[in-house]
Design a protein around this motif. Structure first.
Motif, PDB file in Angstrom:
ATOM      1  N   GLN A   1       0.844  -1.195   0.000  1.00  0.00           N
ATOM      2  CA  GLN A   1       0.000   0.000   0.000  1.00  0.00           C
ATOM      3  C   GLN A   1       0.876   1.241   0.000  1.00  0.00           C
ATOM      4  N   VAL A   2       0.597   2.114  -0.952  1.00  0.00           N
ATOM      5  CA  VAL A   2       1.363   3.352  -1.054  1.00  0.00           C
ATOM      6  C   VAL A   2       1.051   4.260   0.127  1.00  0.00           C
ATOM      7  N   ARG A   3       2.107   4.836   0.672  1.00  0.00           N
ATOM      8  CA  ARG A   3       1.931   5.843   1.710  1.00  0.00           C
ATOM      9  C   ARG A   3       2.933   6.952   1.480  1.00  0.00           C
ATOM     10  N   LEU A   4       2.452   8.172   1.434  1.00  0.00           N
ATOM     11  CA  LEU A   4       3.262   9.374   1.260  1.00  0.00           C
ATOM     12  C   LEU A   4       2.969  10.290   2.443  1.00  0.00           C
ATOM     13  N   VAL A   5       4.016  10.667   3.164  1.00  0.00           N
ATOM     14  CA  VAL A   5       3.836  11.511   4.339  1.00  0.00           C
ATOM     15  C   VAL A   5       4.764  12.714   4.232  1.00  0.00           C
ATOM     16  N   GLU A   6       4.162  13.865   4.041  1.00  0.00           N
ATOM     17  CA  GLU A   6       4.910  15.113   3.921  1.00  0.00           C
ATOM     18  C   GLU A   6       4.989  15.798   5.284  1.00  0.00           C
ATOM     19  N   SER A   7       6.079  16.524   5.499  1.00  0.00           N
ATOM     20  CA  SER A   7       6.244  17.249   6.755  1.00  0.00           C
ATOM     21  C   SER A   7       7.208  18.407   6.570  1.00  0.00           C
ATOM     22  N   GLY A   8       7.257  19.257   7.581  1.00  0.00           N
ATOM     23  CA  GLY A   8       8.230  20.339   7.585  1.00  0.00           C
ATOM     24  C   GLY A   8       7.701  21.700   7.202  1.00  0.00           C
ATOM     25  N   GLY A   9       6.447  21.777   6.828  1.00  0.00           N
ATOM     26  CA  GLY A   9       5.876  23.068   6.469  1.00  0.00           C
ATOM     27  C   GLY A   9       5.753  23.984   7.663  1.00  0.00           C
ATOM     28  N   GLY A  10       5.415  25.222   7.384  1.00  0.00           N
ATOM     29  CA  GLY A  10       5.251  26.182   8.470  1.00  0.00           C
ATOM     30  C   GLY A  10       5.138  27.588   7.944  1.00  0.00           C
ATOM     31  N   LEU A  11       5.251  28.533   8.871  1.00  0.00           N
ATOM     32  CA  LEU A  11       5.170  29.948   8.545  1.00  0.00           C
ATOM     33  C   LEU A  11       6.584  30.501   8.398  1.00  0.00           C
ATOM     34  N   VAL A  12       6.837  31.186   7.310  1.00  0.00           N
ATOM     35  CA  VAL A  12       8.146  31.778   7.074  1.00  0.00           C
ATOM     36  C   VAL A  12       7.948  33.165   6.476  1.00  0.00           C
ATOM     37  N   GLN A  13       8.838  34.070   6.799  1.00  0.00           N
ATOM     38  CA  GLN A  13       8.755  35.420   6.263  1.00  0.00           C
ATOM     39  C   GLN A  13       9.219  35.445   4.818  1.00  0.00           C
ATOM     40  N   PRO A  14       8.739  36.394   4.055  1.00  0.00           N
ATOM     41  CA  PRO A  14       9.245  36.552   2.687  1.00  0.00           C
ATOM     42  C   PRO A  14      10.762  36.685   2.689  1.00  0.00           C
ATOM     43  N   GLY A  15      11.394  35.986   1.771  1.00  0.00           N
ATOM     44  CA  GLY A  15      12.848  35.972   1.713  1.00  0.00           C
ATOM     45  C   GLY A  15      13.473  34.875   2.542  1.00  0.00           C
ATOM     46  N   GLY A  16      12.671  34.215   3.336  1.00  0.00           N
ATOM     47  CA  GLY A  16      13.180  33.163   4.206  1.00  0.00           C
ATOM     48  C   GLY A  16      13.325  31.830   3.500  1.00  0.00           C
ATOM     49  N   SER A  17      13.734  30.832   4.275  1.00  0.00           N
ATOM     50  CA  SER A  17      13.991  29.490   3.742  1.00  0.00           C
ATOM     51  C   SER A  17      13.258  28.439   4.557  1.00  0.00           C
ATOM     52  N   LEU A  18      12.985  27.341   3.902  1.00  0.00           N
ATOM     53  CA  LEU A  18      12.305  26.223   4.545  1.00  0.00           C
ATOM     54  C   LEU A  18      12.628  24.966   3.752  1.00  0.00           C
TER      55      LEU A  18
END
Length: 119
Positions: free
Chosen positions: A1-18
């Motif tokens: 069974q396929v499982r895809l789990v994304e993580s690490g998103g959030g709030l960042v200011q313009p010009g920032g990195s993630l």
């Protein structure tokens, strides 16, 4: 069974990195070209970046024009993971980000990870 789990998103200011991550299972990850997609409510899903895995194109990456030079896709086949490093983020990069194969053929999609770019 396929499982895809994304993580690490959030709030960042313009010009920032993630950097966001996706762990995959249930298919032969190491031979699959993988992609990141994003979607904003009311708009079509957009292909952001792709990384190929094996063969003559192994390791080759491609990007949408609007993220080229700012985003970097990478993968770790030993961990069944794909990453998207996002630099110089703009408000228009805000979206729900999803990983899938390069044909968007894996089902079901993961829940995605939300990236918000705002000051």
């Amino acid at each position: 069974q396929v499982r895809l789990v994304e993580s690490g998103g959030g709030l960042v200011q313009p010009g920032g990195s993630l950097t966001i991550s996706c762990v995959a299972s249930g298919f032969t990850f190491r031979t699959s070209a993988m992609s990141w997609y994003r979607q904003v409510p009311g708009r079509e899903r957009e292909l952001v970046a792709t990384i190929f895995s094996v063969g003559p194109a192994g390791g080759v990456t491609t990007y949408a024009d609007n993220v080229k030079g700012r985003f970097t896709i990478s993968r770790d086949n030993a961990k069944n993971m794909v990453y998207l490093q996002m630099n110089s983020l703009k408000p228009e990069d805000a979206a729900q980000y999803y990983c899938n194969d390069w044909k968007a053929g894996l089902q079901p999609w993961g829940q995605g990870t939300q990236v918000t770019v705002s000051s």
